[in-house]
Design a protein around this motif. Structure first.
Motif, short mmCIF file in Angstrom:
data_model
loop_
_atom_site.label_atom_id
_atom_site.label_comp_id
_atom_site.label_asym_id
_atom_site.label_seq_id
_atom_site.Cartn_x
_atom_site.Cartn_y
_atom_site.Cartn_z
N SER A 113 12.78 -11.94 27.77
CA SER A 113 12.69 -12.18 26.34
C SER A 113 13.79 -13.15 25.94
CB SER A 113 12.80 -10.87 25.56
OG SER A 113 14.07 -10.30 25.72
N GLU A 114 13.54 -13.85 24.85
CA GLU A 114 14.50 -14.85 24.41
C GLU A 114 14.30 -15.10 22.92
OE1 GLU A 114 15.21 -19.54 25.27
OE2 GLU A 114 14.83 -18.25 27.00
N MET A 115 15.39 -15.29 22.21
CA MET A 115 15.32 -15.68 20.81
C MET A 115 15.16 -17.20 20.75
SD MET A 115 15.44 -13.03 18.88
CE MET A 115 15.64 -13.83 17.30
N VAL A 116 14.20 -17.66 19.96
CA VAL A 116 14.00 -19.10 19.78
C VAL A 116 13.90 -19.38 18.29
CG1 VAL A 116 12.86 -19.46 22.00
CG2 VAL A 116 11.49 -18.92 19.99
N THR A 117 14.29 -20.58 17.93
CA THR A 117 14.19 -21.02 16.54
C THR A 117 13.34 -22.28 16.50
OG1 THR A 117 16.35 -20.11 16.02
CG2 THR A 117 15.47 -21.76 14.51
N ILE A 118 12.33 -22.25 15.66
CA ILE A 118 11.46 -23.41 15.47
C ILE A 118 11.85 -24.02 14.13
CG2 ILE A 118 9.10 -24.24 15.21
CD1 ILE A 118 8.18 -21.76 16.75
N GLY A 119 12.33 -25.27 14.17
CA GLY A 119 12.71 -25.96 12.95
C GLY A 119 11.66 -26.99 12.57
N ARG A 120 11.63 -27.35 11.31
CA ARG A 120 10.68 -28.36 10.82
C ARG A 120 10.95 -29.69 11.52
NH1 ARG A 120 7.11 -29.51 7.01
NH2 ARG A 120 7.16 -27.65 5.76
N GLY A 121 9.91 -30.21 12.18
CA GLY A 121 10.01 -31.50 12.85
C GLY A 121 10.76 -31.47 14.17
N GLN A 122 11.17 -30.33 14.63
CA GLN A 122 11.96 -30.21 15.86
C GLN A 122 11.04 -29.93 17.06
OE1 GLN A 122 14.32 -26.67 15.99
NE2 GLN A 122 15.52 -27.34 17.73
N THR A 123 11.37 -30.51 18.22
CA THR A 123 10.67 -30.23 19.47
C THR A 123 11.65 -29.58 20.43
OG1 THR A 123 9.17 -32.08 19.18
CG2 THR A 123 9.41 -31.22 21.41
N LEU A 124 11.25 -28.50 21.04
CA LEU A 124 12.11 -27.76 21.96
C LEU A 124 11.30 -27.47 23.22
CD1 LEU A 124 14.67 -26.02 22.53
CD2 LEU A 124 13.51 -24.16 21.35
N GLN A 125 11.87 -27.76 24.40
CA GLN A 125 11.19 -27.47 25.66
C GLN A 125 12.02 -26.48 26.46
OE1 GLN A 125 9.16 -30.26 27.90
NE2 GLN A 125 8.71 -31.63 26.20
N LYS A 126 11.38 -25.46 27.00
CA LYS A 126 12.04 -24.42 27.79
C LYS A 126 11.10 -23.96 28.89
CE LYS A 126 15.14 -22.20 24.66
NZ LYS A 126 16.12 -21.84 25.63
N THR A 127 11.65 -23.21 29.85
CA THR A 127 10.84 -22.60 30.91
C THR A 127 11.30 -21.17 31.12
OG1 THR A 127 10.56 -24.72 32.01
CG2 THR A 127 10.18 -22.75 33.34
N PHE A 128 10.35 -20.23 31.10
CA PHE A 128 10.65 -18.85 31.48
C PHE A 128 10.45 -18.73 32.99
CE2 PHE A 128 11.44 -16.51 27.77
CZ PHE A 128 10.61 -16.92 26.74
N LYS A 129 11.35 -18.05 33.66
CA LYS A 129 11.20 -17.77 35.09
C LYS A 129 11.21 -16.26 35.27
CE LYS A 129 13.46 -21.97 36.65
NZ LYS A 129 14.55 -22.54 37.43
N LEU A 130 10.11 -15.73 35.77
CA LEU A 130 10.01 -14.30 36.01
C LEU A 130 10.19 -14.03 37.49
CD1 LEU A 130 6.94 -13.27 33.81
CD2 LEU A 130 9.33 -13.47 33.16
N GLU A 131 10.96 -13.00 37.81
CA GLU A 131 11.14 -12.59 39.21
C GLU A 131 10.19 -11.44 39.53
OE1 GLU A 131 15.06 -11.89 40.66
OE2 GLU A 131 15.90 -13.50 39.43
N GLN A 132 9.62 -11.52 40.71
CA GLN A 132 8.66 -10.51 41.13
C GLN A 132 9.35 -9.19 41.45
OE1 GLN A 132 6.15 -11.62 44.46
NE2 GLN A 132 4.43 -10.84 43.29
N GLN A 133 8.74 -8.08 41.06
CA GLN A 133 9.23 -6.76 41.42
C GLN A 133 8.83 -6.50 42.87
OE1 GLN A 133 7.26 -4.23 38.59
NE2 GLN A 133 8.62 -4.79 36.93
N THR A 134 9.76 -5.99 43.67
CA THR A 134 9.48 -5.77 45.08
C THR A 134 9.96 -4.39 45.54
OG1 THR A 134 11.57 -6.74 45.81
CG2 THR A 134 9.67 -8.23 45.63
N GLY A 135 9.42 -3.98 46.67
CA GLY A 135 9.83 -2.77 47.36
C GLY A 135 9.96 -3.09 48.84
N ARG A 136 10.25 -2.08 49.64
CA ARG A 136 10.44 -2.27 51.08
C ARG A 136 9.51 -1.33 51.84
NH1 ARG A 136 16.54 -0.83 50.91
NH2 ARG A 136 15.59 0.59 49.46
#
Length: 160
Positions: free
Chosen positions: A62-85
């Motif tokens: 999760s992440e807080m983001v702010t969208i402003g009038r006329g603003q462009t924002l680029q981001k990437t979420f990276k999720l890590e896989q849940q694992t077991g053994r």
């Protein structure tokens, strides 16, 4: 085996949020408590939002983001896989083992002893085979951070 990551690029700009998500991924905005599913475009007014990205079998972000009038924002979420053994022994040692995912695809095959230390969580079938022995199929469900131990003894087939 390295860590498996899913990347979720998105672009924010005036009034809209564009998302490029994998099938089965969900995204939420806390401002209106609405689940957006796998839509590629979400209409949002300028403001601050808590975005939550989740996919079954992966750690959510999760992440807080702010969208402003006329603003462009680029981001990437990276999720890590849940694992077991999975720790595995079999007799006879030269038996062939196949680990299949719940959808039937082969995850790994091997012979004899094995210790797998970053297996994605989920349902699997273990198929154990050797000529002259009865085959064995075992259903397993691997949970996050779990160490599952399987000790299998194949029985000799009866001559007919």
């Amino acid at each position: 085996m390295g860590k498996d990551l899913l990347k979720f690029p998105y672009r924010l700009y005036l009034f809209s949020l564009f998302l490029f998500l994998f099938l089965g991924t969900r995204i939420y905005s806390s401002s209106n408590k609405k689940e957006y599913g796998i839509q590629r475009e979400i209409e949002l007014v300028p403001g601050s939002y808590k975005l939550e990205v989740e996919k079954d079998g992966w750690h959510s972000r999760s992440e807080m983001v702010t969208i402003g009038r006329g603003q462009t924002l680029q981001k990437t979420f990276k999720l890590e896989q849940q694992t077991g053994r999975l720790q595995f022994t079999i007799r006879p040692l030269d038996a062939q083992i196949t680990l299949r995912r719940g959808d039937g695809t082969v995850y790994k095959t091997w012979t004899g002893l094995q210790y797998l230390k970053a297996v994605p969580v989920g349902a699997y079938e273990l198929v154990c085979e050797k000529a002259g022995y009865k085959s064995k199929l075992i259903n397993i469900n691997l949970s996050e951070a779990e160490r599952l131990i399987e000790n299998i003894q194949l029985e000799q087939a009866e001559n007919v």
